[in-house]
Design a protein around this motif. Structure first.
Motif, PDB file in Angstrom:
ATOM      1  N   LEU A   1      -3.462   1.671   8.644  1.00 48.09           N
ATOM      2  CA  LEU A   1      -2.135   2.275   8.591  1.00 48.09           C
ATOM      3  C   LEU A   1      -2.154   3.765   8.882  1.00 48.09           C
ATOM      4  CD1 LEU A   1      -0.869   0.508   5.360  1.00 48.09           C
ATOM      5  CD2 LEU A   1      -0.202   0.000   7.708  1.00 48.09           C
ATOM      6  N   HIS A   2      -3.238   4.428   8.514  1.00 46.36           N
ATOM      7  CA  HIS A   2      -3.293   5.889   8.595  1.00 46.36           C
ATOM      8  C   HIS A   2      -4.602   6.350   9.222  1.00 46.36           C
ATOM      9  CE1 HIS A   2       0.231   6.068   6.024  1.00 46.36           C
ATOM     10  NE2 HIS A   2      -0.373   5.266   5.187  1.00 46.36           N
ATOM     11  N   ALA A   3      -4.913   5.901  10.407  1.00 47.83           N
ATOM     12  CA  ALA A   3      -6.172   6.272  11.056  1.00 47.83           C
ATOM     13  C   ALA A   3      -6.267   7.772  11.303  1.00 47.83           C
ATOM     14  CB  ALA A   3      -6.330   5.507  12.369  1.00 47.83           C
TER      15      ALA A   3
ATOM     16  N   LEU B   1      -3.965  10.389  -4.279  1.00 44.75           N
ATOM     17  CA  LEU B   1      -3.603   9.372  -5.259  1.00 44.75           C
ATOM     18  C   LEU B   1      -4.305   9.711  -6.559  1.00 44.75           C
ATOM     19  CD1 LEU B   1      -4.028   6.101  -3.186  1.00 44.75           C
ATOM     20  CD2 LEU B   1      -1.922   7.301  -3.691  1.00 44.75           C
ATOM     21  N   LYS B   2      -3.562   9.696  -7.662  1.00 47.74           N
ATOM     22  CA  LYS B   2      -4.150  10.020  -8.954  1.00 47.74           C
ATOM     23  C   LYS B   2      -3.551   9.108 -10.025  1.00 47.74           C
ATOM     24  CE  LYS B   2      -4.855  13.822 -12.173  1.00 47.74           C
ATOM     25  NZ  LYS B   2      -4.625  15.227 -12.454  1.00 47.74           N
ATOM     26  N   GLU B   3      -4.440   8.534 -10.826  1.00 57.38           N
ATOM     27  CA  GLU B   3      -4.063   7.718 -11.980  1.00 57.38           C
ATOM     28  C   GLU B   3      -3.085   6.589 -11.653  1.00 57.38           C
ATOM     29  OE1 GLU B   3      -3.076   9.928 -15.530  1.00 57.38           O
ATOM     30  OE2 GLU B   3      -4.326  11.588 -14.885  1.00 57.38           O
ATOM     31  N   ILE B   4      -3.331   5.912 -10.545  1.00 60.54           N
ATOM     32  CA  ILE B   4      -2.546   4.717 -10.228  1.00 60.54           C
ATOM     33  C   ILE B   4      -3.499   3.618  -9.776  1.00 60.54           C
ATOM     34  CG2 ILE B   4      -0.456   5.965  -9.573  1.00 60.54           C
ATOM     35  CD1 ILE B   4      -1.121   5.378  -6.677  1.00 60.54           C
ATOM     36  N   ASN B   5      -3.066   2.389  -9.887  1.00 64.44           N
ATOM     37  CA  ASN B   5      -3.826   1.261  -9.379  1.00 64.44           C
ATOM     38  C   ASN B   5      -3.281   0.944  -7.996  1.00 64.44           C
ATOM     39  OD1 ASN B   5      -5.030   1.138 -11.877  1.00 64.44           O
ATOM     40  ND2 ASN B   5      -3.592  -0.356 -12.652  1.00 64.44           N
ATOM     41  N   ASP B   6      -4.149   0.905  -7.005  1.00 62.12           N
ATOM     42  CA  ASP B   6      -3.680   0.743  -5.627  1.00 62.12           C
ATOM     43  C   ASP B   6      -4.741   0.026  -4.798  1.00 62.12           C
ATOM     44  OD1 ASP B   6      -2.855   2.893  -2.914  1.00 62.12           O
ATOM     45  OD2 ASP B   6      -1.908   1.072  -3.521  1.00 62.12           O
ATOM     46  N   THR B   7      -4.322  -0.638  -3.761  1.00 56.94           N
ATOM     47  CA  THR B   7      -5.262  -1.262  -2.848  1.00 56.94           C
ATOM     48  C   THR B   7      -5.347  -0.407  -1.595  1.00 56.94           C
ATOM     49  OG1 THR B   7      -3.486  -2.633  -1.957  1.00 56.94           O
ATOM     50  CG2 THR B   7      -4.816  -3.597  -3.687  1.00 56.94           C
ATOM     51  N   LEU B   8      -6.550   0.002  -1.243  1.00 52.91           N
ATOM     52  CA  LEU B   8      -6.748   0.890  -0.101  1.00 52.91           C
ATOM     53  C   LEU B   8      -7.420   0.189   1.075  1.00 52.91           C
ATOM     54  CD1 LEU B   8      -7.997   4.077  -1.956  1.00 52.91           C
ATOM     55  CD2 LEU B   8      -5.735   3.643  -1.026  1.00 52.91           C
TER      56      LEU B   8
ATOM     57  N   VAL C   1       0.851  -1.174   0.000  1.00 56.52           N
ATOM     58  CA  VAL C   1       0.000   0.000   0.000  1.00 56.52           C
ATOM     59  C   VAL C   1       0.888   1.225   0.000  1.00 56.52           C
ATOM     60  CG1 VAL C   1      -1.748   1.255   1.312  1.00 56.52           C
ATOM     61  CG2 VAL C   1      -1.798  -1.229   1.251  1.00 56.52           C
ATOM     62  N   VAL C   2       0.546   2.217  -0.803  1.00 57.79           N
ATOM     63  CA  VAL C   2       1.311   3.458  -0.836  1.00 57.79           C
ATOM     64  C   VAL C   2       1.321   4.073   0.550  1.00 57.79           C
ATOM     65  CG1 VAL C   2       1.373   5.808  -1.733  1.00 57.79           C
ATOM     66  CG2 VAL C   2       0.808   3.932  -3.252  1.00 57.79           C
ATOM     67  N   GLY C   3       2.518   4.414   1.027  1.00 65.72           N
ATOM     68  CA  GLY C   3       2.653   5.089   2.313  1.00 65.72           C
ATOM     69  C   GLY C   3       2.575   4.188   3.517  1.00 65.72           C
ATOM     70  N   SER C   4       2.826   2.896   3.353  1.00 66.03           N
ATOM     71  CA  SER C   4       2.670   1.966   4.475  1.00 66.03           C
ATOM     72  C   SER C   4       3.760   2.094   5.533  1.00 66.03           C
ATOM     73  CB  SER C   4       2.608   0.527   3.958  1.00 66.03           C
ATOM     74  OG  SER C   4       3.813   0.194   3.303  1.00 66.03           O
ATOM     75  N   GLY C   5       4.746   2.952   5.330  1.00 59.46           N
ATOM     76  CA  GLY C   5       5.825   3.080   6.307  1.00 59.46           C
ATOM     77  C   GLY C   5       5.682   4.225   7.278  1.00 59.46           C
ATOM     78  N   THR C   6       4.581   4.971   7.236  1.00 56.68           N
ATOM     79  CA  THR C   6       4.446   6.121   8.120  1.00 56.68           C
ATOM     80  C   THR C   6       3.047   6.183   8.708  1.00 56.68           C
ATOM     81  OG1 THR C   6       4.669   8.521   8.299  1.00 56.68           O
ATOM     82  CG2 THR C   6       3.791   7.684   6.240  1.00 56.68           C
TER      83      THR C   6
END
Length: 176
Positions: free
Chosen positions: A79-81, A66-73, A53-58
């Motif tokens: 991760l980001h409550a 997020l724009k024009e990417i395929n991602d699982t949210l 997942v994008v940003g899973s380290g913080t």
């Protein structure tokens, strides 16, 4: 990208567009920049196995775009409550992604733009759980998946709503 994170630990904002290093590269930076507050990722071209997942380290990020990417949210809420500002545009996110976002109870601003797989189901979950929502922008892209039920839920649950933008949404007099 790991070297950028190592040498720029005070980084507060990271914006990447049309990059080839992919989600692993983004995460290599954010995992080393614990004070990162804003993350904007557009058109990543690197390999993605669907597990990261994008940003899973913080955990400090409060603005997420997020724009024009395929991602699982689906995991994003865990991760980001603390997320307060999320912009999703032209990405393959479904109601399952909105389920993950519905765990972000402090969510203040949400933009769902041209995400064809989102429906009333996902918007209902956002409305029921993210009651601090003040700004909501929905571009339904004329897919007829978001309509009366979603809007009625938003109005019923999001009493702090101050800004509502609806584009390509099919509404009837019952929700209006």
């Amino acid at each position: 990208m790991a070297a950028v994170g190592e040498n720029c630990k005070a980084l507060k904002k990271l914006s990447c567009a049309s990059c080839v290093f992919g989600i692993k590269g983004i995460n290599a930076v954010v995992s080393r920049c614990q004070g990162l507050e804003e993350l904007s990722v557009k058109r990543l071209h690197g390999a993605h196995d669907g597990k990261e997942v994008v940003g899973s380290g913080t955990t400090s990020v409060t603005f997420f775009c997020l724009k024009e990417i395929n991602d699982t949210l689906e995991k994003i809420g865990n991760l980001h409550a603390t997320l307060v500002d999320v912009h999703l545009e032209k990405i393959q996110v479904s109601d399952m992604g909105l389920v993950g976002l519905s765990k972000c109870l402090s969510l203040d601003t949400l933009h769902i733009v041209k995400t064809a797989e989102c429906s009333n189901v996902g918007l209902n979950l956002i409305a029921e759980n993210c009651r601090m929502l003040r700004k909501l922008h929905v571009d339904g892209w004329r897919t007829n998946r978001i309509g009366d039920d979603g809007l009625i839920s938003v109005v019923k649950h999001c009493i702090n709503l101050q800004e509502l933008a609806l584009i390509g949404i099919y509404l009837t007099s019952s929700s209006l």
